[in-house]
Design an enzyme around this catalytic site. Structure first.
Site, mmCIF file in Angstrom:
data_model
loop_
_atom_site.group_PDB
_atom_site.id
_atom_site.type_symbol
_atom_site.label_atom_id
_atom_site.label_comp_id
_atom_site.label_asym_id
_atom_site.label_seq_id
_atom_site.Cartn_x
_atom_site.Cartn_y
_atom_site.Cartn_z
ATOM 1 N N CYS A 110 8.322 21.284 -11.175
ATOM 2 C CA CYS A 110 7.302 21.840 -12.088
ATOM 3 C C CYS A 110 6.184 22.565 -11.365
ATOM 4 C CB CYS A 110 6.707 20.721 -12.959
ATOM 5 S SG CYS A 110 5.545 19.666 -12.075
ATOM 6 N N GLY A 129 -1.127 -9.433 12.496
ATOM 7 C CA GLY A 129 -1.600 -8.093 12.811
ATOM 8 C C GLY A 129 -2.463 -7.455 11.752
ATOM 9 N N THR A 130 -3.299 -8.272 11.074
ATOM 10 C CA THR A 130 -4.204 -7.666 10.105
ATOM 11 C C THR A 130 -5.619 -8.174 10.326
ATOM 12 O OG1 THR A 130 -4.666 -7.301 7.753
ATOM 13 C CG2 THR A 130 -3.696 -9.426 8.342
ATOM 14 N N CYS A 166 4.797 15.426 -13.037
ATOM 15 C CA CYS A 166 6.051 14.910 -13.648
ATOM 16 C C CYS A 166 6.573 13.683 -12.917
ATOM 17 C CB CYS A 166 7.102 16.020 -13.661
ATOM 18 S SG CYS A 166 7.801 16.379 -12.035
ATOM 19 N N CYS A 197 5.766 20.409 -6.185
ATOM 20 C CA CYS A 197 6.947 19.868 -6.861
ATOM 21 C C CYS A 197 7.958 20.984 -7.111
ATOM 22 C CB CYS A 197 6.506 19.260 -8.193
ATOM 23 S SG CYS A 197 7.867 18.678 -9.219
ATOM 24 N N HIS A 230 0.826 -1.220 0.000
ATOM 25 C CA HIS A 230 0.000 0.000 0.000
ATOM 26 C C HIS A 230 0.853 1.261 0.000
ATOM 27 C CE1 HIS A 230 -3.441 -2.554 1.901
ATOM 28 N NE2 HIS A 230 -3.290 -2.781 0.616
HETATM 29 C C1 BV8 Z 1 -8.470 -1.942 -5.267
HETATM 30 C C2 BV8 Z 1 -3.271 3.092 2.510
HETATM 31 C C3 BV8 Z 1 -9.182 -2.007 -7.514
HETATM 32 C C4 BV8 Z 1 -4.007 4.187 3.134
HETATM 33 C C5 BV8 Z 1 -4.832 1.296 2.504
HETATM 34 C C6 BV8 Z 1 -16.227 -4.298 -0.943
HETATM 35 C C7 BV8 Z 1 -15.855 -5.593 -0.659
HETATM 36 C C8 BV8 Z 1 -14.537 -6.029 -0.842
HETATM 37 C C9 BV8 Z 1 -13.556 -5.146 -1.339
HETATM 38 C C10 BV8 Z 1 -13.957 -3.851 -1.608
HETATM 39 C C11 BV8 Z 1 -15.261 -3.426 -1.417
HETATM 40 N N1 BV8 Z 1 -15.326 -2.125 -1.763
HETATM 41 C C12 BV8 Z 1 -14.104 -1.727 -2.154
HETATM 42 C C13 BV8 Z 1 -13.276 -2.776 -2.084
HETATM 43 C C14 BV8 Z 1 -11.858 -2.790 -2.460
HETATM 44 C C15 BV8 Z 1 -11.077 -2.105 -1.364
HETATM 45 C C16 BV8 Z 1 -11.291 -2.793 -0.032
HETATM 46 O O1 BV8 Z 1 -10.752 -3.876 0.199
HETATM 47 N N2 BV8 Z 1 -12.069 -2.126 0.847
HETATM 48 C C17 BV8 Z 1 -12.328 -2.697 2.163
HETATM 49 C C18 BV8 Z 1 -12.467 -1.547 3.189
HETATM 50 C C19 BV8 Z 1 -13.603 -3.524 2.096
HETATM 51 N N3 BV8 Z 1 -9.700 -2.264 -1.768
HETATM 52 C C20 BV8 Z 1 -9.138 -1.310 -2.525
HETATM 53 O O2 BV8 Z 1 -9.695 -0.298 -2.861
HETATM 54 C C21 BV8 Z 1 -7.738 -1.630 -3.025
HETATM 55 N N4 BV8 Z 1 -7.677 -1.329 -4.419
HETATM 56 O O3 BV8 Z 1 -9.235 -2.820 -4.956
HETATM 57 O O4 BV8 Z 1 -8.332 -1.438 -6.535
HETATM 58 C C22 BV8 Z 1 -8.559 -1.698 -8.798
HETATM 59 C C23 BV8 Z 1 -7.888 -2.719 -9.481
HETATM 60 C C24 BV8 Z 1 -7.346 -2.418 -10.708
HETATM 61 C C25 BV8 Z 1 -7.430 -1.121 -11.227
HETATM 62 C C26 BV8 Z 1 -8.066 -0.119 -10.508
HETATM 63 C C27 BV8 Z 1 -8.624 -0.389 -9.282
HETATM 64 C C28 BV8 Z 1 -6.719 -0.730 -2.341
HETATM 65 C C29 BV8 Z 1 -6.656 -1.065 -0.879
HETATM 66 C C30 BV8 Z 1 -5.556 -0.251 -0.239
HETATM 67 C C31 BV8 Z 1 -6.180 0.880 0.534
HETATM 68 N N5 BV8 Z 1 -5.127 1.558 1.268
HETATM 69 N N6 BV8 Z 1 -3.811 1.898 3.091
HETATM 70 C C32 BV8 Z 1 -3.350 4.485 4.452
HETATM 71 O O5 BV8 Z 1 -2.854 3.570 5.147
HETATM 72 O O6 BV8 Z 1 -3.365 5.673 4.780
HETATM 73 S S1 BV8 Z 1 -5.634 0.090 3.358
HETATM 74 C C33 BV8 Z 1 -5.480 0.332 5.049
HETATM 75 O O7 BV8 Z 1 -6.162 -0.793 5.658
HETATM 76 C C34 BV8 Z 1 -4.044 0.235 5.577
HETATM 77 O O8 BV8 Z 1 -3.081 -0.024 4.587
HETATM 78 C C35 BV8 Z 1 -4.096 -0.992 6.495
HETATM 79 O O9 BV8 Z 1 -2.922 -1.652 6.545
HETATM 80 C C36 BV8 Z 1 -5.129 -1.763 5.781
HETATM 81 C C37 BV8 Z 1 -5.687 -2.976 6.396
HETATM 82 O O10 BV8 Z 1 -5.934 -2.721 7.748
HETATM 83 P P1 BV8 Z 1 -5.063 -3.607 8.789
HETATM 84 O O11 BV8 Z 1 -3.618 -3.427 8.484
HETATM 85 O O12 BV8 Z 1 -5.565 -4.993 8.812
HETATM 86 O O13 BV8 Z 1 -5.361 -2.856 10.137
HETATM 87 P P2 BV8 Z 1 -6.693 -2.972 11.012
HETATM 88 O O14 BV8 Z 1 -6.706 -1.826 11.959
HETATM 89 O O15 BV8 Z 1 -7.867 -3.210 10.120
HETATM 90 O O16 BV8 Z 1 -6.483 -4.345 11.844
HETATM 91 C C38 BV8 Z 1 -5.460 -4.404 12.806
HETATM 92 C C39 BV8 Z 1 -5.396 -5.847 13.281
HETATM 93 O O17 BV8 Z 1 -4.289 -5.954 14.167
HETATM 94 C C40 BV8 Z 1 -6.631 -6.290 14.046
HETATM 95 O O18 BV8 Z 1 -7.006 -7.571 13.590
HETATM 96 C C41 BV8 Z 1 -6.140 -6.361 15.504
HETATM 97 O O19 BV8 Z 1 -6.764 -7.422 16.214
HETATM 98 C C42 BV8 Z 1 -4.685 -6.680 15.316
HETATM 99 N N7 BV8 Z 1 -3.799 -6.244 16.396
HETATM 100 C C43 BV8 Z 1 -3.962 -5.195 17.257
HETATM 101 N N8 BV8 Z 1 -2.891 -5.130 18.092
HETATM 102 C C44 BV8 Z 1 -2.050 -6.146 17.730
HETATM 103 C C45 BV8 Z 1 -2.620 -6.854 16.653
HETATM 104 N N9 BV8 Z 1 -2.030 -7.908 16.080
HETATM 105 C C46 BV8 Z 1 -0.843 -8.294 16.576
HETATM 106 N N10 BV8 Z 1 -0.208 -7.668 17.585
HETATM 107 C C47 BV8 Z 1 -0.781 -6.592 18.187
HETATM 108 N N11 BV8 Z 1 -0.152 -5.976 19.200
HETATM 109 ZN ZN ZN Z 2 6.573 17.943 -10.994
#
Ligand code: BV8
Ligand code: ZN
Length: 244
Positions: free
Chosen positions: A150, A187-188, A130, A147, A119
């Protein structure tokens, strides 16, 4: 009946091809809030609302304020024992590939090199026109940054919702998941796709998939086992249970 921990350690002792997928939970013990654990709110809005191209087009300064807050958190944070154990696993298992959803740069700071940032990373930004890249974690004085070459807007090198993942990173991550004998899912919440799908790719290809997460997730039933502990404690324990 061996515990999941014992089954994971014996699987790792037999395996030569091991890889991992990580999410925000790995950075929780570094003081970086997770997305959905913290009620999923950042500065009062949902990640899915600020992490989109539409939000950036509409109000680049608001989106940059969100990312500058995340950059500050990352700057002040340090890799924890979980990040370090994952970097050590890379030494132990040739071909180990760490696919992370995290954008905080802590895996790289912990020494992981066989790493794909699915990500993107808040350490990098690029010009929307650019494509000039800048890479640092320094405080940004002016938001949104422009930038130097540009004069157009710089954007975070982050994959927003609705944007495709970097092609090379995604291909490498899939290949590693498919080739794994043991695949660690750490952790996801496994809610974001296609990244979460790597765990299913590994399982379908016959890997023993273990989840390291204090909480169960939607994919837990698909896995061989789970270590219900914080990764900062579980990963060093797993590493020290391996010979040599
Ligand atoms: C794409 C950057 C298509 C931003 C991020 C409906 C159904 C299914 C899918 C979709 C849907 N509607 C839309 C979609 C697709 C969408 C998606 O999946 N949405 C979800 C919300 C349903 N996906 C996308 O849009 C992706 N792109 O599909 O493009 C396409 C293809 C071709 C051409 C054009 C387009 C892009 C997804 C990327 C989005 N960007 N991050 C930013 O970070 O600022 S995602 C964001 O969520 C972060 O990256 C983060 O990493 C990610 C996932 O969250 P987690 O890392 O799992 O974190 P979370 O808080 O959820 O969970 C933490 C876990 O840790 C918990 O389980 C907890 O218990 C545990 N934990 C807590 N403490 C600990 C621990 N574990 C271990 N140790 C601990 N101490
Ligand atoms: Zn530029």
């Amino acid at each position: 009946m061996p515990s999941d921990f014992e089954r994971l350690v014996s699987a790792l002792r037999r395996a030569s091809r091991v890889s991992a997928l990580t999410g925000a939970g790995v950075s929780a013990e570094s003081g970086i809030a997770t997305f959905r654990g913290a009620g999923g709110l950042w500065e009062g809005h949902r990640i899915e609302e600020v992490a989109t191209p539409e939000a950036f087009a509409e109000d680049p300064e608001r989106v940059w304020r969100f990312y500058e807050m995340r950059r500050r958190n990352a700057r002040e944070a340090r890799p924890n024992a979980g990040h370090e154990a994952l970097a050590a696993l890379e030494e132990r298992f040739p071909g180990f590939l760490l696919a992370t959803q995290n954008v905080d740069g802590l895996h790289r700071r912990a020494g992981s090199r066989n790493l794909v940032e699915l990500h993107g990373s808040i350490v990098r930004r690029y010009c929307v026109r650019c494509r000039r890249i800048e890479e640092d974690l320094e405080p940004l004085e002016v938001l949104p940054p422009v930038c130097e070459a540009c004069g157009n807007l710089m954007r975070p090198d982050i994959v927003w919702f609705g944007e495709p993942l970097p092609v090379e990173a995604w291909a490498d991550a899939q290949e590693a998941a498919r080739a794994s004998e043991v695949y660690l899912v750490v952790g996801t919440s496994a809610e974001v796709y296609p990244a979460a799908g790597l765990a299913l790719i590994a399982a379908d290809a016959g890997a023993e998939v273990f989840e390291i997460n204090p909480a169960a997730t939607a994919l837990s039933p698909m896995f061989s086992g789970a270590i219900r502990e914080p990764s900062g404690e579980a990963l060093p324990r797993i590493l020290s249970a391996l010979p040599g």
